[in-house]
Write a protein that holds these residues in place. Structure first.
Motif, PDB file in Angstrom:
ATOM      1  N   LEU A  37      10.149  12.241  -1.693  1.00  0.00           N
ATOM      2  CA  LEU A  37      11.337  12.048  -0.861  1.00  0.00           C
ATOM      3  C   LEU A  37      10.959  11.576   0.539  1.00  0.00           C
ATOM      4  CD1 LEU A  37      13.444  15.176  -1.929  1.00  0.00           C
ATOM      5  CD2 LEU A  37      13.749  12.796  -2.650  1.00  0.00           C
ATOM      6  N   PHE A  38       9.887  12.135   1.093  1.00  0.00           N
ATOM      7  CA  PHE A  38       9.473  11.706   2.424  1.00  0.00           C
ATOM      8  C   PHE A  38       9.013  10.246   2.415  1.00  0.00           C
ATOM      9  CE2 PHE A  38       6.158  10.858   5.566  1.00  0.00           C
ATOM     10  CZ  PHE A  38       6.887  11.062   6.730  1.00  0.00           C
ATOM     11  N   SER A  39       8.377   9.829   1.328  1.00  0.00           N
ATOM     12  CA  SER A  39       7.900   8.442   1.272  1.00  0.00           C
ATOM     13  C   SER A  39       9.057   7.457   1.398  1.00  0.00           C
ATOM     14  CB  SER A  39       7.120   8.194  -0.021  1.00  0.00           C
ATOM     15  OG  SER A  39       7.956   8.248  -1.159  1.00  0.00           O
ATOM     16  N   LEU A  40      10.207   7.806   0.860  1.00  0.00           N
ATOM     17  CA  LEU A  40      11.383   6.949   1.006  1.00  0.00           C
ATOM     18  C   LEU A  40      11.803   6.868   2.471  1.00  0.00           C
ATOM     19  CD1 LEU A  40      13.432   8.295  -2.049  1.00  0.00           C
ATOM     20  CD2 LEU A  40      12.330   6.059  -1.885  1.00  0.00           C
ATOM     21  N   ALA A  41      11.854   8.045   3.114  1.00  0.00           N
ATOM     22  CA  ALA A  41      12.222   8.076   4.530  1.00  0.00           C
ATOM     23  C   ALA A  41      11.169   7.376   5.375  1.00  0.00           C
ATOM     24  CB  ALA A  41      12.394   9.521   4.988  1.00  0.00           C
ATOM     25  N   TYR A  42       9.909   7.528   5.001  1.00  0.00           N
ATOM     26  CA  TYR A  42       8.813   6.913   5.758  1.00  0.00           C
ATOM     27  C   TYR A  42       8.999   5.403   5.864  1.00  0.00           C
ATOM     28  CZ  TYR A  42       4.223   4.821   6.608  1.00  0.00           C
ATOM     29  OH  TYR A  42       3.207   4.054   7.108  1.00  0.00           O
ATOM     30  N   LEU A  43       9.208   4.748   4.734  1.00  0.00           N
ATOM     31  CA  LEU A  43       9.291   3.291   4.763  1.00  0.00           C
ATOM     32  C   LEU A  43      10.515   2.829   5.549  1.00  0.00           C
ATOM     33  CD1 LEU A  43       7.710   0.838   3.707  1.00  0.00           C
ATOM     34  CD2 LEU A  43       9.340   0.718   1.814  1.00  0.00           C
ATOM     35  N   ALA A  44      11.638   3.511   5.339  1.00  0.00           N
ATOM     36  CA  ALA A  44      12.855   3.141   6.059  1.00  0.00           C
ATOM     37  C   ALA A  44      12.666   3.315   7.566  1.00  0.00           C
ATOM     38  CB  ALA A  44      14.024   3.982   5.566  1.00  0.00           C
TER      39      ALA A  44
ATOM     40  N   PHE B 291       0.810  -1.217   0.000  1.00  0.00           N
ATOM     41  CA  PHE B 291       0.000   0.000   0.000  1.00  0.00           C
ATOM     42  C   PHE B 291       0.844   1.269   0.000  1.00  0.00           C
ATOM     43  CE2 PHE B 291      -3.249  -3.016   1.406  1.00  0.00           C
ATOM     44  CZ  PHE B 291      -4.320  -2.612   0.625  1.00  0.00           C
ATOM     45  N   TRP B 292       2.101   1.158   0.371  1.00  0.00           N
ATOM     46  CA  TRP B 292       3.025   2.299   0.289  1.00  0.00           C
ATOM     47  C   TRP B 292       3.413   2.609  -1.146  1.00  0.00           C
ATOM     48  CZ3 TRP B 292       8.040   1.717  -1.637  1.00  0.00           C
ATOM     49  CH2 TRP B 292       8.886   2.820  -1.519  1.00  0.00           C
ATOM     50  N   THR B 293       3.509   1.597  -1.991  1.00  0.00           N
ATOM     51  CA  THR B 293       4.050   1.768  -3.336  1.00  0.00           C
ATOM     52  C   THR B 293       3.266   2.749  -4.205  1.00  0.00           C
ATOM     53  OG1 THR B 293       4.993  -0.460  -3.261  1.00  0.00           O
ATOM     54  CG2 THR B 293       4.766   0.553  -5.434  1.00  0.00           C
ATOM     55  N   PRO B 294       1.927   2.675  -4.303  1.00  0.00           N
ATOM     56  CA  PRO B 294       1.217   3.611  -5.186  1.00  0.00           C
ATOM     57  C   PRO B 294       1.429   5.087  -4.852  1.00  0.00           C
ATOM     58  CG  PRO B 294      -0.167   1.729  -4.715  1.00  0.00           C
ATOM     59  CD  PRO B 294       1.015   1.628  -3.801  1.00  0.00           C
ATOM     60  N   PRO B 295       1.222   5.529  -3.599  1.00  0.00           N
ATOM     61  CA  PRO B 295       1.439   6.960  -3.349  1.00  0.00           C
ATOM     62  C   PRO B 295       2.886   7.383  -3.545  1.00  0.00           C
ATOM     63  CG  PRO B 295       1.047   5.800  -1.282  1.00  0.00           C
ATOM     64  CD  PRO B 295       0.712   4.848  -2.387  1.00  0.00           C
ATOM     65  N   HIS B 296       3.808   6.494  -3.236  1.00  0.00           N
ATOM     66  CA  HIS B 296       5.223   6.787  -3.465  1.00  0.00           C
ATOM     67  C   HIS B 296       5.507   7.003  -4.948  1.00  0.00           C
ATOM     68  CE1 HIS B 296       9.569   6.211  -3.754  1.00  0.00           C
ATOM     69  NE2 HIS B 296       9.343   5.149  -4.524  1.00  0.00           N
ATOM     70  N   PHE B 297       5.059   6.067  -5.772  1.00  0.00           N
ATOM     71  CA  PHE B 297       5.381   6.144  -7.192  1.00  0.00           C
ATOM     72  C   PHE B 297       4.541   7.195  -7.904  1.00  0.00           C
ATOM     73  CE2 PHE B 297       6.021   4.867 -11.544  1.00  0.00           C
ATOM     74  CZ  PHE B 297       7.339   4.432 -11.546  1.00  0.00           C
TER      75      PHE B 297
END
Length: 299
Positions: free
Chosen positions: A279-286, A185-191
């Motif tokens: 950019l935040f989405s990358l930090a979010y998942l990590a 579910f993270w992938t769609p908003p990130h991409f």
């Protein structure tokens, strides 16, 4: 006149250039986040040895790297026409299409053999399913046909936590599936945040990304909806008893920030807001997966 250092000359040698191109085929920047979710899942699942972590990460890198190389081969026509991707090894002519395809398939085979022998058959099978999901399902089938490409195809990127979990436990359970769901579910908003920045490029080459087919306003609305879904899904591991209060606090704070960024993008509709959210989405998942490990191992 300054004299070039020996190291600088060596860095431009033909061998180093070739090696660099083949490493680039494996998409190492993308790999870093995949490996982080793999290692985090292993640490949550049990007490893996450094040897097991290294073996699992090597197998995962080979599999995802093979998928990346096959993607470079298949998408070379699109990559050559987009500014962001025109310098990729196959699109730019630094690696031949046949060599890239052979390299990608060889890495996939090596990954299956390595994981089956050094880790366990289930981790090998799961990793190979991720390879097939990214190449066959996403790259060959969905990417050029439907704006839902990243939604369905994104499942491939959610496989690494399953691989890590299976490597430690030899099986899967509810917590492992929650980790898969979070990445899914993270992938769609990130991409989609990235696709807003790349809309004109995708339109030029005819790739039906959501902003191209359904417009930017609908894409921003979908990002908000998926941010809310992600927020809800990220609470499931706590509700099921898999994590404690430490994870709950981190997931609430990160999720609220993600939603705030999505709402800001929806209202402002500018590139700056899209870039921030991407950019935040990358930090979010990590950070979310780091919080899981901290909760499981330290709290």
């Amino acid at each position: 006149m300054a004299v070039p250092r020996a190291g600088a000359v060596a860095a431009r040698s033909p061998l180093a250039t070739v090696v660099s191109a083949y490493v680039e085929l494996t998409k190492p920047k993308v790999q870093s986040l995949l490996l982080l979710t793999t290692i985090a899942a292993m640490e949550i699942a049990g007490d893996p040895s450094l040897t097991l972590i290294a073996a699992t990460c090597l197998g995962g890198y080979l599999s995802a790297g093979g998928a990346g190389a096959v993607n470079h081969w298949f998408d070379r026509d699109l990559d050559a026409r987009m500014a962001r991707t025109a310098s990729r090894p196959v699109a730019s002519g630094r690696v031949s299409p046949r060599a890239a395809l052979g390299f990608g398939c060889a890495l996939a085979v090596l990954s299956v053999v390595w994981l089956a022998l050094a880790v366990n058959p289930l981790s090998a099978a799961l990793s190979f399913s991720g390879f097939l999901g990214y190449t066959v399902v996403y790259t060959f089938w969905l990417k050029r046909r439907t704006p839902q490409n990243i939604v369905i195809g994104g499942a491939a990127g959610a496989v690494p936590p399953l691989v890590g979990w299976a490597a430690v436990t030899g099986g899967l359970d509810g917590t492992a599936l929650y980790l898969f769901a979070i990445v899914f579910f993270w992938t769609p908003p990130h991409f989609w945040a990235l696709s807003l920045l790349m809309k004109d490029e995708y339109a030029k080459v005819g790739v039906p990304m959501l902003p191209v087919v359904r417009g930017e306003a609908e894409t921003r609305r979908q990002i908000v909806l998926y941010a809310l879904l992600l927020y809800a899904v990220s609470q499931l591991p706590f509700c099921a008893g898999g994590f404690g209060v430490g994870y709950l606090v981190a997931s609430l704070a990160l999720g609220a920030t993600f939603i705030a960024g999505a709402v800001r993008l929806w209202r402002r509709a500018d590139r700056r807001a899209a870039l921030w959210l991407y950019l935040f989405s990358l930090a979010y998942l990590a950070l979310l997966f780091v919080a899981m490990v901290a909760d499981a191992r330290l709290l």
